[in-house]
Design a protein around this motif. Sequence first.
Motif, PDB file in Angstrom:
ATOM      1  N   ALA A   1     -55.168 -18.901 -19.677  1.00 44.18           N
ATOM      2  CA  ALA A   1     -54.698 -18.305 -18.423  1.00 44.18           C
ATOM      3  C   ALA A   1     -55.817 -17.504 -17.761  1.00 44.18           C
ATOM      4  N   ALA A   2     -56.475 -16.657 -18.537  1.00 42.27           N
ATOM      5  CA  ALA A   2     -57.558 -15.831 -18.001  1.00 42.27           C
ATOM      6  C   ALA A   2     -58.714 -16.699 -17.503  1.00 42.27           C
ATOM      7  N   GLN A   3     -59.050 -17.746 -18.250  1.00 41.45           N
ATOM      8  CA  GLN A   3     -60.130 -18.651 -17.828  1.00 41.45           C
ATOM      9  C   GLN A   3     -59.804 -19.337 -16.510  1.00 41.45           C
ATOM     10  N   LEU A   4     -58.522 -19.591 -16.280  1.00 39.58           N
ATOM     11  CA  LEU A   4     -58.094 -20.245 -15.036  1.00 39.58           C
ATOM     12  C   LEU A   4     -57.873 -19.253 -13.897  1.00 39.58           C
ATOM     13  N   GLY A   5     -58.104 -17.969 -14.164  1.00 42.57           N
ATOM     14  CA  GLY A   5     -58.016 -16.953 -13.118  1.00 42.57           C
ATOM     15  C   GLY A   5     -56.651 -16.295 -12.964  1.00 42.57           C
ATOM     16  N   PHE A   6     -55.761 -16.496 -13.906  1.00 48.57           N
ATOM     17  CA  PHE A   6     -54.447 -15.858 -13.833  1.00 48.57           C
ATOM     18  C   PHE A   6     -54.531 -14.443 -14.385  1.00 48.57           C
ATOM     19  N   GLU A   7     -53.750 -13.555 -13.810  1.00 54.17           N
ATOM     20  CA  GLU A   7     -53.690 -12.177 -14.274  1.00 54.17           C
ATOM     21  C   GLU A   7     -52.441 -11.904 -15.103  1.00 54.17           C
ATOM     22  N   ARG A   8     -51.475 -12.830 -15.031  1.00 56.33           N
ATOM     23  CA  ARG A   8     -50.218 -12.632 -15.758  1.00 56.33           C
ATOM     24  C   ARG A   8     -49.810 -13.900 -16.477  1.00 56.33           C
ATOM     25  N   ALA A   9     -49.224 -13.692 -17.646  1.00 55.66           N
ATOM     26  CA  ALA A   9     -48.585 -14.775 -18.385  1.00 55.66           C
ATOM     27  C   ALA A   9     -47.098 -14.435 -18.445  1.00 55.66           C
ATOM     28  N   ALA A  10     -46.252 -15.445 -18.542  1.00 57.47           N
ATOM     29  CA  ALA A  10     -44.808 -15.229 -18.593  1.00 57.47           C
ATOM     30  C   ALA A  10     -44.182 -16.217 -19.560  1.00 57.47           C
ATOM     31  N   LEU A  11     -42.986 -15.869 -20.017  1.00 55.99           N
ATOM     32  CA  LEU A  11     -42.213 -16.744 -20.897  1.00 55.99           C
ATOM     33  C   LEU A  11     -40.755 -16.328 -20.812  1.00 55.99           C
ATOM     34  N   ILE A  12     -39.884 -17.142 -21.396  1.00 52.60           N
ATOM     35  CA  ILE A  12     -38.480 -16.766 -21.517  1.00 52.60           C
ATOM     36  C   ILE A  12     -38.068 -16.889 -22.976  1.00 52.60           C
ATOM     37  N   VAL A  13     -37.041 -16.133 -23.334  1.00 56.66           N
ATOM     38  CA  VAL A  13     -36.520 -16.185 -24.698  1.00 56.66           C
ATOM     39  C   VAL A  13     -35.008 -15.989 -24.626  1.00 56.66           C
ATOM     40  N   GLU A  14     -34.279 -16.809 -25.396  1.00 58.96           N
ATOM     41  CA  GLU A  14     -32.823 -16.684 -25.409  1.00 58.96           C
ATOM     42  C   GLU A  14     -32.437 -15.282 -25.867  1.00 58.96           C
TER      43      GLU A  14
ATOM     44  N   SER B   1     -26.833 -20.872 -21.403  1.00 59.55           N
ATOM     45  CA  SER B   1     -27.509 -19.802 -22.134  1.00 59.55           C
ATOM     46  C   SER B   1     -28.182 -18.811 -21.195  1.00 59.55           C
ATOM     47  N   ASP B   2     -28.232 -17.564 -21.659  1.00 60.76           N
ATOM     48  CA  ASP B   2     -28.955 -16.510 -20.948  1.00 60.76           C
ATOM     49  C   ASP B   2     -30.305 -16.309 -21.610  1.00 60.76           C
ATOM     50  N   TYR B   3     -31.321 -16.075 -20.783  1.00 63.95           N
ATOM     51  CA  TYR B   3     -32.687 -15.903 -21.252  1.00 63.95           C
ATOM     52  C   TYR B   3     -33.279 -14.633 -20.673  1.00 63.95           C
ATOM     53  N   ARG B   4     -34.059 -13.927 -21.496  1.00 70.81           N
ATOM     54  CA  ARG B   4     -34.849 -12.819 -21.010  1.00 70.81           C
ATOM     55  C   ARG B   4     -36.167 -13.387 -20.503  1.00 70.81           C
ATOM     56  N   ARG B   5     -36.556 -12.988 -19.321  1.00 69.05           N
ATOM     57  CA  ARG B   5     -37.838 -13.390 -18.764  1.00 69.05           C
ATOM     58  C   ARG B   5     -38.810 -12.260 -19.041  1.00 69.05           C
ATOM     59  N   MET B   6     -39.985 -12.597 -19.610  1.00 75.52           N
ATOM     60  CA  MET B   6     -40.946 -11.576 -20.009  1.00 75.52           C
ATOM     61  C   MET B   6     -42.322 -11.896 -19.442  1.00 75.52           C
ATOM     62  N   VAL B   7     -43.080 -10.845 -19.111  1.00 68.58           N
ATOM     63  CA  VAL B   7     -44.409 -11.001 -18.527  1.00 68.58           C
ATOM     64  C   VAL B   7     -45.414 -10.098 -19.234  1.00 68.58           C
ATOM     65  N   LYS B   8     -46.675 -10.484 -19.103  1.00 68.64           N
ATOM     66  CA  LYS B   8     -47.769  -9.725 -19.697  1.00 68.64           C
ATOM     67  C   LYS B   8     -49.012  -9.887 -18.829  1.00 68.64           C
ATOM     68  N   ARG B   9     -49.756  -8.812 -18.644  1.00 68.30           N
ATOM     69  CA  ARG B   9     -51.059  -8.907 -17.974  1.00 68.30           C
ATOM     70  C   ARG B   9     -52.052  -9.497 -18.973  1.00 68.30           C
ATOM     71  N   VAL B  10     -52.880 -10.434 -18.496  1.00 67.36           N
ATOM     72  CA  VAL B  10     -53.866 -11.062 -19.386  1.00 67.36           C
ATOM     73  C   VAL B  10     -55.277 -10.772 -18.911  1.00 67.36           C
TER      74      VAL B  10
END
Length: 186
Positions: free
Chosen positions: A138-151, A177-186
Motif C-alpha cells: 500500500a505504501a509503495q503504491l502511495g496509499f496512506e490508509r489500509a482498510a479491512l472488515i471483520v465479522e 452478517s454485520d461487519y466492523r470496518r477498520m482502518v489504519k494509517r500506513v
Amino acid sequence: MITRIAARDDAPEVIPLLLEAIGSIAYLLTGASDEIEAAELLTTFYKQPGNRVSFDNVIVAEQEGRIAGMVVAYSGNDAGQLDEPFLAKLHGRPGKENSVIVREARDGEFYLDALAVDEQYRGQGIAKLLMAAAEQRAAQLGFERAALIVETYNERAYRLYLASGYEEDDMLRIGDSDYRRMVKRV
C-alpha cells in the motif's frame, strides 16, 4: 518464511484459504449454491486478471514450498471495476439478474479483502506478516490508509487487527452478517 505475489499455479492452496476467509460472501460473489461450485468459480476468477480475487491481488506467505497463508489486497479506487466480472457472471444466472455487490473498499485506501492462515501454521505470526506485506505494498503504491472488515462475532481477528493498529470506523451489512470496518494509517 517469505511473502510474495501469488501465481496462477497457487490456486489449489489459495482457494481453500480464500473460502475460509470470506465465508458466505463467496456465495454472494459467485451465485454458487454450494461450496464445490463456489470453489470452482473462485478458481476461475483467481486465474484471471482484473477481478478482486485475481492472483495478482493476492500475497502469499510461503514456508518450505507450501502456502502457509494468503491475503487478498487491492486499491479501493478499483473496487467497482474489480467487481464487474462477478456482477456479469451473477447477472447471467437465473434469479440473480438484479444482484448487487456491497462495496467494502473506499477510494483512497488500500483494501485488505481477505486474510487466512492454514490451520497447521496458525499461531506463528503469519497473519501479521501478511498484513505487514499488504501494508508495505500500500505504501509503495502511495496509499496512506489500509482498510479491512471483520465479522462482528470474530473477536479473535478483531483483537488482532486492533493490536496491529487498525481502528474501527464504520459498520457494514453484507448478506445476513454485520461487519466492523477498520482502518489504519500506513
